[in-house]
Design a protein around this motif. Structure first.
Motif, mmCIF file in Angstrom:
data_model
loop_
_atom_site.group_PDB
_atom_site.id
_atom_site.type_symbol
_atom_site.label_atom_id
_atom_site.label_comp_id
_atom_site.label_asym_id
_atom_site.label_seq_id
_atom_site.Cartn_x
_atom_site.Cartn_y
_atom_site.Cartn_z
ATOM 1 N N HIS A 10 47.301 12.229 -16.214
ATOM 2 C CA HIS A 10 46.507 12.550 -15.015
ATOM 3 C C HIS A 10 47.058 11.792 -13.799
ATOM 4 C CE1 HIS A 10 43.094 13.101 -12.328
ATOM 5 N NE2 HIS A 10 42.707 14.077 -13.141
ATOM 6 N N PRO A 11 47.196 12.486 -12.646
ATOM 7 C CA PRO A 11 47.739 11.808 -11.447
ATOM 8 C C PRO A 11 46.945 10.560 -11.050
ATOM 9 C CG PRO A 11 47.708 14.177 -11.101
ATOM 10 C CD PRO A 11 46.999 13.939 -12.405
ATOM 11 N N CYS A 51 38.425 19.900 -7.900
ATOM 12 C CA CYS A 51 38.770 18.605 -8.497
ATOM 13 C C CYS A 51 38.429 17.524 -7.478
ATOM 14 C CB CYS A 51 40.268 18.565 -8.837
ATOM 15 S SG CYS A 51 40.807 16.913 -9.299
ATOM 16 N N PHE A 110 39.316 14.681 -7.178
ATOM 17 C CA PHE A 110 40.440 13.809 -6.816
ATOM 18 C C PHE A 110 41.382 14.510 -5.817
ATOM 19 C CE2 PHE A 110 44.659 11.867 -8.064
ATOM 20 C CZ PHE A 110 44.400 10.614 -7.527
ATOM 21 N N HIS A 111 41.127 15.802 -5.502
ATOM 22 C CA HIS A 111 42.147 16.564 -4.757
ATOM 23 C C HIS A 111 42.514 16.003 -3.368
ATOM 24 C CE1 HIS A 111 39.040 19.140 -2.586
ATOM 25 N NE2 HIS A 111 39.963 19.033 -1.662
ATOM 26 N N CYS A 127 45.287 13.502 -4.093
ATOM 27 C CA CYS A 127 46.302 13.826 -5.100
ATOM 28 C C CYS A 127 47.525 14.471 -4.466
ATOM 29 C CB CYS A 127 45.697 14.776 -6.139
ATOM 30 S SG CYS A 127 46.868 15.231 -7.421
ATOM 31 N N ASN A 165 49.762 16.060 -6.008
ATOM 32 C CA ASN A 165 50.104 17.291 -6.734
ATOM 33 C C ASN A 165 49.112 18.418 -6.449
ATOM 34 O OD1 ASN A 165 50.609 14.816 -8.922
ATOM 35 N ND2 ASN A 165 52.328 16.191 -8.607
ATOM 36 N N CYS A 167 42.971 23.657 -6.953
ATOM 37 C CA CYS A 167 42.349 22.329 -7.134
ATOM 38 C C CYS A 167 41.203 22.123 -6.148
ATOM 39 C CB CYS A 167 43.364 21.218 -6.938
ATOM 40 S SG CYS A 167 44.782 21.344 -8.031
ATOM 41 N N CYS A 192 42.864 18.399 -15.616
ATOM 42 C CA CYS A 192 43.786 18.578 -14.484
ATOM 43 C C CYS A 192 44.406 19.972 -14.548
ATOM 44 C CB CYS A 192 44.872 17.509 -14.534
ATOM 45 S SG CYS A 192 46.134 17.719 -13.278
ATOM 46 N N HIS A 193 44.374 20.703 -13.438
ATOM 47 C CA HIS A 193 44.948 22.058 -13.403
ATOM 48 C C HIS A 193 46.463 22.049 -13.599
ATOM 49 C CE1 HIS A 193 41.126 23.700 -12.452
ATOM 50 N NE2 HIS A 193 41.042 23.145 -11.261
HETATM 51 FE FE1 SF4 Z 1 45.614 16.729 -8.741
HETATM 52 FE FE2 SF4 Z 1 44.856 19.274 -9.002
HETATM 53 FE FE3 SF4 Z 1 45.151 17.746 -11.164
HETATM 54 FE FE4 SF4 Z 1 43.115 17.333 -9.495
HETATM 55 S S1 SF4 Z 1 43.449 19.147 -10.746
HETATM 56 S S2 SF4 Z 1 44.425 15.782 -10.392
HETATM 57 S S3 SF4 Z 1 44.073 17.776 -7.537
HETATM 58 S S4 SF4 Z 1 46.763 18.376 -9.734
#
Ligand code: SF4
Length: 346
Positions: free
Chosen positions: A258-259, A296, A298-299, A302, A304, A309, A330-331
């Protein structure tokens, strides 16, 4: 542990929301989602590390399990064994709750808070024993003396006051207090965070030793990823009330997926420069759990982040990495690997 995994505690879609009230009428205008849809099994005899930045909901989750905070939804199924079997901790009879209070204990970051400064150590530790039927004073003195010796302290220290001890010694007394009612599951909430590094190591070793001797299960809550690696069998990473990654401790450090976990791990100081990865600096602050970002959560931080997301909440799914189970929400992982949704797992 792989061969004889027996579930002790099973959290299913656990939620703890706090209402936000405004105006003269104290109308509920929203909720702080401190714990939001947490599903995880805790196995007998394991140490589960629960990590994340401060305010991510890990302490609230610990207190919700102990029924010190009322949870809002979901189930917390505890395996009492014997005639009682598996029961939802939120729906216990008073006799079952009394038993749960023995089986589940907590060690706090600040042991001072669980020791009354006006009482000797004996005075502080004898209460749980009285409540559990140890009627004779000399029996309580014998038990407390033994407990102090188990945490590597002298039995005669029971007649001293908390201010006569160092932070590390007070934490040992906090552990002795938790052990006094012979628990099965101990939640260690930032239990070594306030101690010097050398004392931290002593207390961690003591916890490991006691776990083996007494067949204990720990949930070890901390923001410190270098500490959690040393003590944990598995690690769950929380962000804004949700679990975003779970894996065996070794797998989590070797194959971080996970990022958010990658960013947390990149910030740990490493002595071996060959092992040092480039630090990932997270943009912005942790968003408010009262107004979490869409999709998400966390977007916004993030690097990524993809379009989906921002709208779709990623589910916690199982992946097999180097032959080991690894759960990630995580997508990006969904696009790269085949996963099994948690709801479809046996
Ligand atoms: Fe990053 Fe998307 Fe994964 Fe969330 S779902 S951690 S925004 S890549």
């Amino acid at each position: 542990m792989e061969n004889k995994k027996e579930v002790l505690l099973s959290l299913k879609n656990a939620k703890t929301y706090f209402p936000i009230k405004k105006g003269v009428m104290k109308k509920t205008v929203g909720y702080v989602k401190a714990v939001d849809d947490v599903t995880i099994d805790i196995y007998k005899g394991e140490t589960l590390g629960l990590v994340g930045e401060s305010g991510c909901g890990k302490t609230t989750l610990g207190k919700s399990i102990l029924q010190l905070i009322n949870s809002t939804g979901g189930e917390m199924l505890y395996n009492f064994g014997g005639n009682i079997g598996v029961k939802n901790l939120k729906k216990l009879t008073s006799a079952e709750m009394k038993l749960a209070r023995k089986r589940l204990q907590i060690v706090f970051q600040d042991p001072q808070s669980s020791l009354n400064p006006a009482f000797t150590i004996f005075g502080s530790l004898e209460d749980p024993l009285k409540q559990n039927g140890v009627a004779k004073r000399e029996d309580r003195r014998k038990i407390i003396g033994d407990l102090l010796e188990q945490v590597n302290m002298r039995s005669e220290y029971m007649d001293r006051y908390p201010n006569e001890f160092s932070g590390g010694q007070r934490q040992r007394i906090g552990i002795a207090r938790a052990l006094s009612v012979e628990p099965e599951l101990i939640i260690c909430d930032e239990a070594v965070s306030a101690l010097d590094v050398s004392i931290q190591a002593q207390v961690l070793n003591l916890l490991k030793e006691l776990k083996e001797k007494k067949n204990l299960t720990y949930i070890f809550i901390t923001h410190d990823l270098s500490v959690v690696e040393y003590i944990s069998d598995r690690i769950a990473v929380m962000y804004l009330g949700k679990i975003v990654e779970i894996a065996d401790a070794e797998a989590l450090y070797e194959n971080t997926l996970h990022p958010y976990t990658k960013a947390l791990l990149s910030a740990i100081p490493v002595a071996d420069l060959d092992k040092k990865s480039k630090r990932i600096v997270l943009e912005g602050d942790v968003p408010s759990p009262a107004k979490p970002p869409s999709g998400c959560t966390f977007h916004p931080r993030c690097k990524n982040c993809m379009d989906r997301c921002k709208t779709d909440i990623p589910a916690l799914k199982k992946y097999m990495v180097d032959g080991k189970e690894h759960f990630v929400a995580c997508h990006l992982m969904e696009e790269q690997q085949q996963a099994t949704p948690l709801s479809e797992q046996s």
